[in-house]
Design a protein around this motif. Structure first.
Motif, PDB file in Angstrom:
ATOM      1  N   UNK A  30      62.396 119.214  19.846  1.00  0.00           N
ATOM      2  CA  UNK A  30      61.615 120.062  18.951  1.00  0.00           C
ATOM      3  C   UNK A  30      60.142 120.130  19.287  1.00  0.00           C
ATOM      4  N   UNK A  31      59.438 121.046  18.626  1.00  0.00           N
ATOM      5  CA  UNK A  31      58.014 121.219  18.884  1.00  0.00           C
ATOM      6  C   UNK A  31      57.202 120.041  18.366  1.00  0.00           C
ATOM      7  N   UNK A  32      56.125 119.766  19.042  1.00  0.00           N
ATOM      8  CA  UNK A  32      55.260 118.644  18.670  1.00  0.00           C
ATOM      9  C   UNK A  32      53.896 119.117  18.201  1.00  0.00           C
ATOM     10  N   UNK A  33      53.759 120.376  17.859  1.00  0.00           N
ATOM     11  CA  UNK A  33      52.485 120.891  17.382  1.00  0.00           C
ATOM     12  C   UNK A  33      51.583 121.314  18.524  1.00  0.00           C
ATOM     13  N   UNK A  34      50.309 121.414  18.226  1.00  0.00           N
ATOM     14  CA  UNK A  34      49.331 121.850  19.216  1.00  0.00           C
ATOM     15  C   UNK A  34      49.114 120.781  20.284  1.00  0.00           C
ATOM     16  N   UNK A  38      44.379 122.194  22.978  1.00  0.00           N
ATOM     17  CA  UNK A  38      44.228 123.188  21.915  1.00  0.00           C
ATOM     18  C   UNK A  38      43.438 122.598  20.741  1.00  0.00           C
ATOM     19  N   UNK A  39      43.755 121.354  20.375  1.00  0.00           N
ATOM     20  CA  UNK A  39      43.028 120.684  19.297  1.00  0.00           C
ATOM     21  C   UNK A  39      41.567 120.468  19.686  1.00  0.00           C
ATOM     22  N   UNK A  40      41.330 120.049  20.932  1.00  0.00           N
ATOM     23  CA  UNK A  40      39.971 119.817  21.411  1.00  0.00           C
ATOM     24  C   UNK A  40      39.143 121.102  21.319  1.00  0.00           C
ATOM     25  N   UNK A  41      39.716 122.213  21.749  1.00  0.00           N
ATOM     26  CA  UNK A  41      38.986 123.483  21.714  1.00  0.00           C
ATOM     27  C   UNK A  41      38.658 123.906  20.287  1.00  0.00           C
ATOM     28  N   UNK A  42      39.588 123.676  19.383  1.00  0.00           N
ATOM     29  CA  UNK A  42      39.317 124.019  17.980  1.00  0.00           C
ATOM     30  C   UNK A  42      38.238 123.107  17.401  1.00  0.00           C
ATOM     31  N   UNK A  43      38.272 121.811  17.750  1.00  0.00           N
ATOM     32  CA  UNK A  43      37.228 120.885  17.309  1.00  0.00           C
ATOM     33  C   UNK A  43      35.869 121.300  17.874  1.00  0.00           C
ATOM     34  N   UNK A  44      35.861 121.755  19.129  1.00  0.00           N
ATOM     35  CA  UNK A  44      34.619 122.206  19.756  1.00  0.00           C
ATOM     36  C   UNK A  44      34.053 123.401  19.003  1.00  0.00           C
ATOM     37  N   UNK A  45      34.925 124.334  18.628  1.00  0.00           N
ATOM     38  CA  UNK A  45      34.482 125.514  17.881  1.00  0.00           C
ATOM     39  C   UNK A  45      33.899 125.125  16.525  1.00  0.00           C
ATOM     40  N   UNK A  55      41.632 110.483  20.257  1.00  0.00           N
ATOM     41  CA  UNK A  55      43.004 110.807  20.644  1.00  0.00           C
ATOM     42  C   UNK A  55      43.472 112.121  20.010  1.00  0.00           C
ATOM     43  N   UNK A  56      44.637 112.555  20.444  1.00  0.00           N
ATOM     44  CA  UNK A  56      45.226 113.782  19.912  1.00  0.00           C
ATOM     45  C   UNK A  56      45.423 113.686  18.396  1.00  0.00           C
ATOM     46  N   UNK A  57      45.935 112.563  17.936  1.00  0.00           N
ATOM     47  CA  UNK A  57      46.170 112.416  16.497  1.00  0.00           C
ATOM     48  C   UNK A  57      44.856 112.401  15.715  1.00  0.00           C
ATOM     49  N   UNK A  59      42.096 113.978  16.707  1.00  0.00           N
ATOM     50  CA  UNK A  59      41.615 115.350  16.730  1.00  0.00           C
ATOM     51  C   UNK A  59      42.294 116.166  15.621  1.00  0.00           C
ATOM     52  N   UNK A  60      43.614 115.982  15.482  1.00  0.00           N
ATOM     53  CA  UNK A  60      44.354 116.713  14.448  1.00  0.00           C
ATOM     54  C   UNK A  60      43.878 116.303  13.063  1.00  0.00           C
ATOM     55  N   UNK A  61      43.626 115.011  12.880  1.00  0.00           N
ATOM     56  CA  UNK A  61      43.138 114.514  11.580  1.00  0.00           C
ATOM     57  C   UNK A  61      41.765 115.103  11.247  1.00  0.00           C
ATOM     58  N   UNK A  62      40.885 115.187  12.264  1.00  0.00           N
ATOM     59  CA  UNK A  62      39.548 115.741  12.041  1.00  0.00           C
ATOM     60  C   UNK A  62      39.616 117.213  11.607  1.00  0.00           C
ATOM     61  N   UNK A  63      40.667 117.901  12.042  1.00  0.00           N
ATOM     62  CA  UNK A  63      40.863 119.300  11.671  1.00  0.00           C
ATOM     63  C   UNK A  63      41.652 119.437  10.363  1.00  0.00           C
ATOM     64  N   UNK A  64      42.157 118.328   9.859  1.00  0.00           N
ATOM     65  CA  UNK A  64      42.953 118.377   8.645  1.00  0.00           C
ATOM     66  C   UNK A  64      44.355 118.908   8.892  1.00  0.00           C
ATOM     67  N   UNK A  65      44.872 118.716  10.111  1.00  0.00           N
ATOM     68  CA  UNK A  65      46.188 119.238  10.473  1.00  0.00           C
ATOM     69  C   UNK A  65      47.254 118.161  10.458  1.00  0.00           C
ATOM     70  N   UNK A  66      46.980 117.049   9.839  1.00  0.00           N
ATOM     71  CA  UNK A  66      47.951 115.973   9.806  1.00  0.00           C
ATOM     72  C   UNK A  66      48.563 115.811   8.468  1.00  0.00           C
TER      73      UNK A  66
END
Length: 66
Positions: A30-34, A38-45, A55-57, A59-66
C-alpha cells in the motif's frame, strides 16, 4: 495485465519516480504517503526551520500531516 509478459506492469511502476507514483512504493503493502522530498519541499514553502536535519516523520509532523 499483459498476459505475454506478466512482469511488464511491475517494471513500468518501478520506472516511475516517487513523485509520479504519488509517494507509493512498488513492492510494498500500500501507499506510504508523501516522499521525504515532497514533505521537504512543502516545509520549504512554509519556511519551517531545521527541515534539512529532520526525518520524514518529523517533516510530516511539522506540516500537521500525521
Amino acid at each position: 495485465m499483459d498476459r505475454q509478459h506478466p512482469g511488464r506492469a511491475a517494471l513500468r511502476a518501478a520506472c516511475r519516480s516517487p513523485q509520479q507514483r504519488g509517494g507509493r512504493r512498488s513492492g510494498k503493502a500500500g501507499p506510504k504517503g508523501l516522499t521525504r522530498d515532497q514533505l521537504y519541499n512543502e516545509d520549504r514553502q512554509r519556511n519551517i526551520h531545521g527541515r534539512s536535519r529532520i526525518s520524514k516523520s518529523e517533516l510530516a509532523e511539522a506540516l500537521g500531516k500525521k
